[in-house]
Design an enzyme around this catalytic site. Structure first.
Site, PDB file in Angstrom:
ATOM      1  N   ARG A 197       0.866 -16.858 -16.411  1.00  0.00           N
ATOM      2  CA  ARG A 197       1.958 -17.624 -15.891  1.00  0.00           C
ATOM      3  C   ARG A 197       2.745 -18.207 -17.338  1.00  0.00           C
ATOM      4  NH1 ARG A 197       2.500 -15.138 -12.792  1.00  0.00           N
ATOM      5  NH2 ARG A 197       0.946 -14.750 -11.144  1.00  0.00           N
TER       6      ARG A 197
ATOM      7  N   HIS B 297      -2.582  -7.792 -23.729  1.00  0.00           N
ATOM      8  CA  HIS B 297      -1.265  -7.798 -22.743  1.00  0.00           C
ATOM      9  C   HIS B 297      -0.562  -9.140 -22.965  1.00  0.00           C
ATOM     10  CE1 HIS B 297       1.330  -7.310 -19.510  1.00  0.00           C
ATOM     11  NE2 HIS B 297       0.534  -6.251 -19.022  1.00  0.00           N
TER      12      HIS B 297
ATOM     13  N   HIS C 262       5.790  -6.239 -21.031  1.00  0.00           N
ATOM     14  CA  HIS C 262       6.721  -5.807 -20.234  1.00  0.00           C
ATOM     15  C   HIS C 262       8.130  -5.994 -21.089  1.00  0.00           C
ATOM     16  CE1 HIS C 262       4.382  -6.503 -16.493  1.00  0.00           C
ATOM     17  NE2 HIS C 262       3.537  -5.877 -17.347  1.00  0.00           N
TER      18      HIS C 262
ATOM     19  N   HIS D 177       3.183   2.034 -12.037  1.00  0.00           N
ATOM     20  CA  HIS D 177       4.769   1.603 -12.256  1.00  0.00           C
ATOM     21  C   HIS D 177       5.628   3.072 -12.426  1.00  0.00           C
ATOM     22  CE1 HIS D 177       3.634  -2.234 -14.374  1.00  0.00           C
ATOM     23  NE2 HIS D 177       3.121  -2.039 -13.146  1.00  0.00           N
TER      24      HIS D 177
ATOM     25  N   ASP E 149       5.955  -2.001  -7.586  1.00  0.00           N
ATOM     26  CA  ASP E 149       5.094  -2.585  -8.319  1.00  0.00           C
ATOM     27  C   ASP E 149       3.866  -3.416  -7.663  1.00  0.00           C
ATOM     28  OD1 ASP E 149       3.682  -3.531 -10.411  1.00  0.00           O
ATOM     29  OD2 ASP E 149       5.216  -4.754 -11.581  1.00  0.00           O
TER      30      ASP E 149
HETATM   31 FE    FE Z   1       0.372  -2.432 -16.322  1.00  0.00          FE
HETATM   32 ZN    ZN Z   2       2.234  -3.701 -12.283  1.00  0.00          ZN
HETATM   33 FE    FE Z   3       1.626  -5.057 -17.202  1.00  0.00          FE
END
Ligand code: FE
Ligand code: ZN
Ligand code: FE
Length: 278
Positions: free
Chosen positions: A37, A67, A107, A179, A224
């Site tokens: 978050r 990530h 992302h 995705h 997603d």
């Molecule tokens: Fe992913």
């Molecule tokens: Zn996802």
């Molecule tokens: Fe991701």
């Protein structure tokens, strides 16, 4: 062969994630560099990082995949949001220097009404601001489902970002199977075709990691919503073909649909069975 593992929590420290993955039978893993978050990173203790690096080498792990935060939006319309995102990216890459050979995926961002073209340019600008010839980490753009104003829901959009980044050799792509499917690429009926298209538009040499998720929705839904391995619209057959596909060998495959550790252990075992390694 592929490397297989799952998403883990960094809350117990870095070396502990390596120990956990050993106990689950896998040989790669992913984790959020900070609270998903947003907010603060876990304090990094150099001895803990060294212990993880020693474990990864000893147990012949594949590349791990850190990530970036979901809140890190490099192409937000709000300038302060963009500045915060750039700050997160800079700090994350700084810490990644403790983990040579590890990948970092994020992302690309959501353009929040400015349009895809502006989004692509802002993301490329941010990458140009942080990536230098000395950057040690390969940074992966994640394929997105194309939900809302997300950038990166087509291979062409990812290619357009890469085209505008100077340090291209520091860039790769993380292929999220949920995705890509939700974005409208038919991994069930035309896996070869989708990977050929990826190769033509981006180049398979940039595909450096896989997020191995099934989907709760049909192809092209742009939703997603991840589903556990084999239980969704992709199904076990298509997931198995992905794990065995020649174009995806030697890559880290990360299960990231939320699960208990025992559930992940079972999923890893299933994949190893597909590979003929269990
Ligand atoms: Fe992913
Ligand atoms: Zn996802
Ligand atoms: Fe991701």
């Amino acid at each position: 062969m592929i490397y297989i593992g799952c998403h883990l929590s960094v809350s117990g420290g870095f070396a502990a994630m390596g120990e956990t993955m050993l106990s689950l039978g896998g040989n790669t893993f992913a984790y959020f560099t900070r609270n998903p978050r947003g907010g603060k990173t876990k304090d990094l203790i150099p001895a803990d990082a060294d212990a993880l690096n020693a474990l990864l080498a000893k147990a012949h792990f594949g590349p791990t995949v850190a990530h970036g935060s979901y809140t890190m939006n490099l192409c937000a319309a709000n300038e302060q949001t963009r500045r915060n995102a750039l700050d997160m990216l800079e700090k994350d890459l700084c810490r990644m220097a403790y983990f040579p050979g590890s990948l970092y995926n994020f992302h690309p961002g959501s353009h929040t009404g400015q349009g895809t073209e502006t989004g692509i340019q802002l993301i490329a600008d941010a990458l140009n601001a942080v990536l230098t010839p000395d950057t040690k980490t390969t940074v992966l753009l994640e394929t997105m489902a194309g939900k809302g104003s997300e950038v990166g829901g087509t291979f062409e959009e990812l290619r357009a970002i890469i085209d505008r980044v100077e340090q291209k050799e520091k860039l790769g792509v993380c292929f999220d199977t949920c995705h890509v499917w939700d974005a409208g690429y038919d991994l069930v009926h035309d896996l070869d075709g989708v990977l050929t298209q990826f190769d033509r538009v981006i180049g398979l040499d940039r595909l450096l990691a896989v997020h191995f998720n099934d989907s709760k929705n049909d192809c092209g839904s742009h939703k997603d919503r991840h589903e556990k391995l084999g239980l969704g619209f992709l199904g076990a057959d298509a997931m198995r073909r992905l794990a065995l596909h020649p174009a995806l060998q030697e890559k880290p495959f990360v299960l990231e649909t939320p699960n208990e550790l025992d559930g992940y252990k079972q999923e890893i075992h299933t994949v190893l069975q597909w590979l003929g390694e269990a």
